[in-house]
Design a protein around this motif. Sequence first.
Motif, mmCIF file in Angstrom:
data_model
loop_
_atom_site.group_PDB
_atom_site.id
_atom_site.type_symbol
_atom_site.label_atom_id
_atom_site.label_comp_id
_atom_site.label_asym_id
_atom_site.label_seq_id
_atom_site.Cartn_x
_atom_site.Cartn_y
_atom_site.Cartn_z
ATOM 1 N N LEU A 1 50.204 44.334 39.538
ATOM 2 C CA LEU A 1 49.131 43.143 38.965
ATOM 3 C C LEU A 1 49.678 42.427 37.767
ATOM 4 O O LEU A 1 50.220 43.067 36.834
ATOM 5 C CB LEU A 1 47.897 43.788 38.847
ATOM 6 C CG LEU A 1 47.303 44.501 39.989
ATOM 7 C CD1 LEU A 1 45.920 44.943 39.797
ATOM 8 C CD2 LEU A 1 47.268 43.397 41.450
ATOM 9 N N ASP B 1 46.481 37.874 38.605
ATOM 10 C CA ASP B 1 45.341 38.599 39.465
ATOM 11 C C ASP B 1 44.003 38.910 38.415
ATOM 12 O O ASP B 1 42.816 39.062 39.063
ATOM 13 C CB ASP B 1 46.075 40.221 39.678
ATOM 14 C CG ASP B 1 47.195 39.955 40.688
ATOM 15 O OD1 ASP B 1 46.903 39.637 41.681
ATOM 16 O OD2 ASP B 1 48.150 40.010 40.014
ATOM 17 N N LYS C 1 44.341 33.959 40.994
ATOM 18 C CA LYS C 1 44.358 33.800 42.396
ATOM 19 C C LYS C 1 43.132 33.857 43.109
ATOM 20 O O LYS C 1 42.070 34.383 42.557
ATOM 21 C CB LYS C 1 45.248 35.071 43.155
ATOM 22 C CG LYS C 1 46.645 35.190 42.607
ATOM 23 C CD LYS C 1 47.324 36.178 42.850
ATOM 24 C CE LYS C 1 48.785 36.480 42.562
ATOM 25 N NZ LYS C 1 49.301 37.901 42.910
ATOM 26 N N GLY D 1 40.656 36.692 42.646
ATOM 27 C CA GLY D 1 41.039 37.420 41.529
ATOM 28 C C GLY D 1 39.884 37.711 40.536
ATOM 29 O O GLY D 1 38.840 37.027 41.032
#
Length: 242
Positions: free
Chosen positions: A54, A120, A148, A151
């Motif tokens: 991540l 993320d 994202k 996220g």
Amino acid sequence: MNNWTYDEFKHCGVDYADPEQAEIYDSRHQKFRNDEQEFAGFLSRMPFEHHQELTLLDMGCGTGAAAIHASKHFRMIYAVDVSEAMLQQARRKAEREQRSNIEFIHSGFLSYEHRAEPVDIVSTKVALHHLPDFWKQIALMRMNAMLKMGGILYLHDVIFHFRPAEYQRKIDRFIAGFEAHAGKLFKAEVETHIRDEFSTFDWIMEGMMARAGFEVVSIHPSDGFVMEYFCRKAEEISIPYF
């Protein structure tokens, strides 16, 4: 940036652009905060597996405590702050710990341009309160654009969660507690925060997060002042942020 955009590089409250303030920041805050414990709590509530894959954006990274802990678990950390003095402290600490997966950037909520792939996680600890509420809303929308879909936005800050009519008693008790733990100098710093900075109520913050496309996953309050929010990006917000 437009001429009417808020200047996030001017200080409100304590001037953390001052190298002396940056140098004593950690020693002062360690009197009532445990960075390692805070990060362990954050990590335990993360709804992700395979952390090592991540990426995390740390907005208002300060002297880098959270970014350095995160760099031991996540693939890449982008650590952003408006104070070059604080970033210098953070870079020195990262170098001592040989952390090579952190990129430190001198910028802020309203000016940072994220050129890499969406991240993320966006994390911001004790920093968003430096913006007035209108600009908090813009900052939240910009952070949405850097995440994202699905996220996580993690927000840890002073956010008032008491009835407005209780403000006098609650604030006096809050300040007295800091004085007992950290002394008169930090009491003055907390008074400056309440008087000159822009902490807001939980119902205002939650409304702004919803309008910025976030869904609250969990809330962890303490003492009527400090709040932790874990929010998921549920909606794309169309806003230019370059």
